[in-house]
Design an enzyme around this catalytic site. Structure first.
Site, mmCIF file in Angstrom:
data_model
loop_
_atom_site.group_PDB
_atom_site.id
_atom_site.type_symbol
_atom_site.label_atom_id
_atom_site.label_comp_id
_atom_site.label_asym_id
_atom_site.label_seq_id
_atom_site.Cartn_x
_atom_site.Cartn_y
_atom_site.Cartn_z
ATOM 1 N N GLU A 70 0.844 -1.313 0.101
ATOM 2 C CA GLU A 70 -0.037 0.168 0.017
ATOM 3 C C GLU A 70 1.002 1.362 -0.049
ATOM 4 O O GLU A 70 1.926 1.343 0.611
ATOM 5 C CB GLU A 70 -0.849 0.020 1.226
ATOM 6 C CG GLU A 70 -1.943 -1.115 1.077
ATOM 7 C CD GLU A 70 -2.641 -1.511 2.223
ATOM 8 O OE1 GLU A 70 -3.502 -2.189 2.485
ATOM 9 O OE2 GLU A 70 -2.235 -0.871 3.329
ATOM 10 N N CYS B 227 3.552 8.648 0.778
ATOM 11 C CA CYS B 227 4.129 7.385 1.650
ATOM 12 C C CYS B 227 4.392 6.341 1.098
ATOM 13 O O CYS B 227 3.244 5.654 0.454
ATOM 14 C CB CYS B 227 3.201 7.662 2.931
ATOM 15 S SG CYS B 227 3.887 6.400 4.111
ATOM 16 N N CYS C 251 6.997 -4.759 15.488
ATOM 17 C CA CYS C 251 6.695 -3.931 16.498
ATOM 18 C C CYS C 251 5.328 -4.084 16.885
ATOM 19 O O CYS C 251 4.436 -4.484 16.320
ATOM 20 C CB CYS C 251 6.755 -2.676 16.047
ATOM 21 S SG CYS C 251 8.387 -2.101 15.462
ATOM 22 N N CYS D 257 -0.656 6.066 10.018
ATOM 23 C CA CYS D 257 0.759 5.378 10.214
ATOM 24 C C CYS D 257 0.176 4.077 11.036
ATOM 25 O O CYS D 257 -0.541 3.946 11.892
ATOM 26 C CB CYS D 257 1.271 5.895 11.380
ATOM 27 S SG CYS D 257 2.228 7.674 10.350
HETATM 28 N N1 SAH Z 1 9.535 0.758 9.590
HETATM 29 C C1 SAH Z 1 9.983 2.086 9.519
HETATM 30 C C2 SAH Z 1 9.006 2.787 8.556
HETATM 31 C C3 SAH Z 1 7.589 2.511 8.684
HETATM 32 S S1 SAH Z 1 7.078 4.065 9.327
HETATM 33 C C4 SAH Z 1 9.744 2.671 11.033
HETATM 34 O O1 SAH Z 1 9.236 1.874 11.824
HETATM 35 O O2 SAH Z 1 10.213 3.706 11.069
HETATM 36 C C5 SAH Z 1 5.684 3.728 10.196
HETATM 37 C C6 SAH Z 1 5.828 4.902 11.407
HETATM 38 O O3 SAH Z 1 4.456 4.585 11.858
HETATM 39 C C7 SAH Z 1 6.603 4.665 12.476
HETATM 40 O O4 SAH Z 1 7.115 5.889 12.877
HETATM 41 C C8 SAH Z 1 5.674 3.791 13.423
HETATM 42 O O5 SAH Z 1 6.463 3.942 14.589
HETATM 43 C C9 SAH Z 1 4.447 4.454 13.495
HETATM 44 N N2 SAH Z 1 3.308 3.666 13.678
HETATM 45 C C10 SAH Z 1 3.256 2.288 13.609
HETATM 46 N N3 SAH Z 1 1.978 1.908 14.134
HETATM 47 C C11 SAH Z 1 1.266 3.026 14.360
HETATM 48 C C12 SAH Z 1 0.310 3.095 14.910
HETATM 49 N N4 SAH Z 1 -0.710 1.991 15.128
HETATM 50 N N5 SAH Z 1 -0.123 4.323 15.227
HETATM 51 C C13 SAH Z 1 0.513 5.394 14.964
HETATM 52 N N6 SAH Z 1 1.950 5.093 14.610
HETATM 53 C C14 SAH Z 1 2.265 4.105 14.127
HETATM 54 FE FE1 SF4 Z 2 8.091 -1.610 13.295
HETATM 55 FE FE2 SF4 Z 2 8.221 -0.005 11.194
HETATM 56 FE FE3 SF4 Z 2 8.057 -2.623 10.752
HETATM 57 FE FE4 SF4 Z 2 5.810 -1.344 11.663
HETATM 58 S S1 SF4 Z 2 7.137 -1.237 9.659
HETATM 59 S S2 SF4 Z 2 6.745 -3.397 12.358
HETATM 60 S S3 SF4 Z 2 6.804 0.311 12.978
HETATM 61 S S4 SF4 Z 2 9.696 -1.425 11.799
#
Ligand code: SAH
Ligand code: SF4
Length: 347
Positions: A92, A105, A116, A333
């Site tokens: 996406e 994005c 995570c 996000c």
């Molecule tokens: N993997 C990278 C790039 C993805 S960015 C990273 O983690 O930085 C995705 C962003 O959205 C990250 O800053 C993450 O902390 C945030 N994010 C993930 N799940 C979320 C949620 N449920 N609500 C708000 N932010 C979230």
């Molecule tokens: Fe963590 Fe970023 Fe991967 Fe989501 S996309 S699991 S925030 S590292």
């Protein structure tokens, strides 16, 4: 023999490939212009390349394009695009309208292996890395869908961890910034990482694009509970690598901080963050947690978010609260990967 997707090659690699075929290196620049500026889908359309060379190219290479499988538009005009890949995976991209520009994005992986606990992409697990062509293809498809839209910024904040697909991410940025490609300034491109320290060190040396780091916690125990990668690269190592960014690049890094109720939203965390930021002139982007079906975590009260922000601002830290875009279409996000693919079970 399977043909090579020509859009997987940054210009230097294309030049080498052409040389091997006995074609002049300058053809690479012409081909880039056809592919990325004129968006042609057939070598026959590349009329300034000789006929025999076009035939040779068609024998060796293919020009596939990503297909939009579904588009959902939210109340604030945020648009989520889902692409179906050739192997059946889905990814996406989200187009976010800002006041004066639009931000796209993009995803770098189908799924994510870092797991995570608050992130739907992570909860759903990892499928595979995206190819260079699949990363830039998101930009191409969204541009084609929105002619005339000033799509001026690109953030690598979609599905996946860009630094776990480091080479392809850097090659995609190469094509996005090439003067014969999409010609973006590096300043308009931001790569977000959960904190893969070795790749952060490489990125500091190898790329001029901006860096964002998903910090999300100031204590190792909380951070490891939220982001298992912190057990491998704890905060001390992460911040040491970032100090290097500041001394070498003199640039600003953005710390992203997802605020989760009763996890990391208290003022004690803000105090700790302000302490850390004494050493770095970084910006902070607070993201109030976007709730989704994959976890029971909750969004904090607005007063908590405001108090957290006010504490940082009163300590002269640049801090914004990210307005949530497209929550109702699961484009916010951490909500990507939310469209249920038929046959797939919710975890
Ligand atoms: N993997 C990278 C790039 C993805 S960015 C990273 O983690 O930085 C995705 C962003 O959205 C990250 O800053 C993450 O902390 C945030 N994010 C993930 N799940 C979320 C949620 N449920 N609500 C708000 N932010 C979230
Ligand atoms: Fe963590 Fe970023 Fe991967 Fe989501 S996309 S699991 S925030 S590292």
């Amino acid at each position: 023999m399977a043909k090579t997707d020509i859009k997987n090659l940054p210009i230097k690699e294309l030049e080498s490939a052409l040389k091997r075929l006995g074609m002049p290196a300058y053809n690479a620049r012409q081909i880039f212009i056809w592919l990325y500026k004129n968006r042609v889908s057939d070598f026959e359309q590349m009329t300034n390349i000789s006929r025999p060379s076009r035939r040779l190219l068609a024998e060796q290479f293919e020009i596939p394009a990503l297909k939009i499988r579904e588009k959902k538009v939210g109340r604030d005009h945020t648009a989520k695009y889902q692409f179906g890949l050739q192997d059946g995976s889905a990814i996406e991209s989200v187009l976010i309208p800002m006041t004066r520009w639009h931000t796209l994005c993009v995803s770098t992986q189908a799924g994510c292996a870092l797991g995570c606990k608050f992130c739907l992409t992570g909860i759903k697990g990892f499928k595979r890395n995206l190819s260079v062509s699949e990363i830039t293809g998101q930009l191409a498809a969204v541009m084609a869908e929105n002619p005339g839209t000033p799509l001026s910024h690109i953030v690598f904040m979609g599905m996946g961890e860009p630094f776990a697909n480091y080479d392809n991410t850097l090659k995609a940025i190469d094509i996005m910034t090439s003067e014969y490609g999409y010609q973006y300034s590096h300043r308009r491109i931001t790569v977000s990482t959960a904190g893969l320290v070795p790749q952060i060190k490489r990125f500091i040396q190898e790329s001029k694009a901006n860096l964002a780091v998903s910090l999300n916690a100031l204590y190792d125990d909380t951070r490891t509970a939220l982001m298992p990668i912190n057990a491998t690269y704890p905060l001390k190592q992460l911040t040491a690598a970032l100090k290097d960014y500041h001394t070498k690049r003199r640039g600003w890094i953005t710390f992203e901080y997802v605020m989760i109720r009763d996890m990391n939203d208290g003022i004690a965390h803000a105090i700790q963050l302000a302490k850390l930021l004494k050493e770095f002139p970084f910006k902070v982007n607070l993201i109030p947690f976007n709730e989704h079906w994959g976890t029971g975590y909750k969004r904090p009260d607005e007063e908590h978010v405001r108090a957290f922000q006010e504490y940082l601002v009163s300590h002269t830290i640049a801090c914004t609260v990210r307005t949530t875009h497209g929550e109702e279409i699961e484009a916010a996000c951490g909500q990507l990967g939310g469209i249920k693919i038929p046959g797939e079970e919710e975890k």
